[in-house]
Write a protein that holds these residues in place. Sequence first.
Motif, mmCIF file in Angstrom:
data_model
loop_
_atom_site.group_PDB
_atom_site.id
_atom_site.type_symbol
_atom_site.label_atom_id
_atom_site.label_comp_id
_atom_site.label_asym_id
_atom_site.label_seq_id
_atom_site.Cartn_x
_atom_site.Cartn_y
_atom_site.Cartn_z
ATOM 1 N N LYS A 17 -3.949 32.639 -12.391
ATOM 2 C CA LYS A 17 -3.782 33.276 -11.086
ATOM 3 C C LYS A 17 -4.084 32.252 -9.989
ATOM 4 N N PRO A 18 -3.123 31.981 -9.124
ATOM 5 C CA PRO A 18 -3.377 31.040 -8.029
ATOM 6 C C PRO A 18 -4.217 31.688 -6.933
ATOM 7 N N LEU A 19 -4.849 30.854 -6.130
ATOM 8 C CA LEU A 19 -5.673 31.360 -5.032
ATOM 9 C C LEU A 19 -4.825 31.909 -3.888
ATOM 10 N N LYS A 20 -3.727 31.233 -3.578
ATOM 11 C CA LYS A 20 -2.884 31.667 -2.459
ATOM 12 C C LYS A 20 -1.992 32.828 -2.887
ATOM 13 N N TYR A 21 -1.960 33.863 -2.070
ATOM 14 C CA TYR A 21 -1.163 35.045 -2.381
ATOM 15 C C TYR A 21 0.318 34.701 -2.538
ATOM 16 N N GLU A 22 0.828 33.828 -1.691
ATOM 17 C CA GLU A 22 2.248 33.455 -1.755
ATOM 18 C C GLU A 22 2.584 32.816 -3.100
ATOM 19 N N ASP A 23 1.667 32.000 -3.621
ATOM 20 C CA ASP A 23 1.884 31.372 -4.925
ATOM 21 C C ASP A 23 1.834 32.419 -6.040
ATOM 22 N N TYR A 24 0.949 33.376 -5.907
ATOM 23 C CA TYR A 24 0.845 34.476 -6.875
ATOM 24 C C TYR A 24 2.158 35.261 -6.913
ATOM 25 N N VAL A 25 2.669 35.615 -5.743
ATOM 26 C CA VAL A 25 3.919 36.379 -5.651
ATOM 27 C C VAL A 25 5.046 35.615 -6.335
ATOM 28 N N GLU A 26 5.125 34.329 -6.105
ATOM 29 C CA GLU A 26 6.201 33.533 -6.707
ATOM 30 C C GLU A 26 6.075 33.498 -8.227
ATOM 31 N N LYS A 27 4.880 33.329 -8.739
ATOM 32 C CA LYS A 27 4.697 33.318 -10.198
ATOM 33 C C LYS A 27 5.075 34.665 -10.805
ATOM 34 N N ILE A 28 4.666 35.736 -10.177
ATOM 35 C CA ILE A 28 4.983 37.073 -10.697
ATOM 36 C C ILE A 28 6.488 37.326 -10.631
ATOM 37 N N ARG A 29 7.125 36.888 -9.554
ATOM 38 C CA ARG A 29 8.580 37.045 -9.421
ATOM 39 C C ARG A 29 9.298 36.341 -10.569
ATOM 40 N N VAL A 30 8.888 35.117 -10.861
ATOM 41 C CA VAL A 30 9.519 34.346 -11.929
ATOM 42 C C VAL A 30 9.314 35.032 -13.287
ATOM 43 N N VAL A 31 8.110 35.493 -13.559
ATOM 44 C CA VAL A 31 7.825 36.180 -14.815
ATOM 45 C C VAL A 31 8.715 37.415 -14.969
ATOM 46 N N PHE A 32 8.761 38.232 -13.945
ATOM 47 C CA PHE A 32 9.553 39.458 -14.034
ATOM 48 C C PHE A 32 11.042 39.162 -14.105
ATOM 49 N N ASP A 33 11.519 38.155 -13.383
ATOM 50 C CA ASP A 33 12.933 37.777 -13.464
ATOM 51 C C ASP A 33 13.296 37.373 -14.889
ATOM 52 N N TYR A 34 12.432 36.583 -15.510
ATOM 53 C CA TYR A 34 12.705 36.147 -16.880
ATOM 54 C C TYR A 34 12.740 37.324 -17.849
ATOM 55 N N TRP A 35 11.714 38.166 -17.809
ATOM 56 C CA TRP A 35 11.650 39.257 -18.784
ATOM 57 C C TRP A 35 12.680 40.332 -18.509
ATOM 58 N N ARG A 36 13.161 40.412 -17.298
ATOM 59 C CA ARG A 36 14.200 41.388 -16.973
ATOM 60 C C ARG A 36 15.517 41.021 -17.658
ATOM 61 N N ILE A 37 15.761 39.727 -17.887
ATOM 62 C CA ILE A 37 17.016 39.304 -18.506
ATOM 63 C C ILE A 37 16.861 38.914 -19.975
ATOM 64 N N ASN A 38 15.637 38.911 -20.480
ATOM 65 C CA ASN A 38 15.380 38.522 -21.860
ATOM 66 C C ASN A 38 16.044 39.514 -22.807
ATOM 67 N N GLU A 39 16.701 39.015 -23.818
ATOM 68 C CA GLU A 39 17.438 39.877 -24.753
ATOM 69 C C GLU A 39 16.539 40.823 -25.542
ATOM 70 N N LEU A 40 15.293 40.440 -25.801
ATOM 71 C CA LEU A 40 14.367 41.344 -26.499
ATOM 72 C C LEU A 40 14.213 42.642 -25.736
ATOM 73 N N ILE A 41 14.132 42.550 -24.424
ATOM 74 C CA ILE A 41 13.924 43.722 -23.573
ATOM 75 C C ILE A 41 15.197 44.568 -23.512
ATOM 76 N N ASN A 42 16.346 43.955 -23.691
ATOM 77 C CA ASN A 42 17.617 44.667 -23.536
ATOM 78 C C ASN A 42 18.123 45.336 -24.801
ATOM 79 N N ILE A 43 17.325 45.290 -25.877
ATOM 80 C CA ILE A 43 17.755 45.916 -27.133
ATOM 81 C C ILE A 43 17.651 47.423 -27.021
#
Length: 137
Positions: free
Chosen positions: A111-137
Amino acid sequence: MKKKLNILLIEDDFIEVMKMNRTITSLYLPHNIIEATNGQEAMEVLQQTSQLPDIILLDLHMPKINGTEFLEMLKSKPELRHIPVIILTTSENHKDLMECYKIGISGYIVKPLKYEDYVEKIRVVFDYWRINELINI
């Protein structure tokens, strides 16, 4: 349209839970967050729900059953071990990182200290798992 993820957030710090909910709102994500404050409560949630989460976000330092103990329990259950677990923690301890990967996590995020950095990390995580084929089964 963005896929709606069911996310189990295991976090004992109320401020961190609020930060996650604020982040999801600010990113206009449709995801459903199920909250548990420790590993014991999370196992109860997993046993009581008819729909398993798509991913689990797990803090390491919690009371009762900590993150590592929860992870070991989860991965020992054939019906649950496939659920991707992403560690979301303040621990930069290399030993914690290696132990979690040995047990079977899908990612480790400090977890980063800056909120903006936190938001970006969470966005990337959710973007990845939203398109991951495991989730789309």
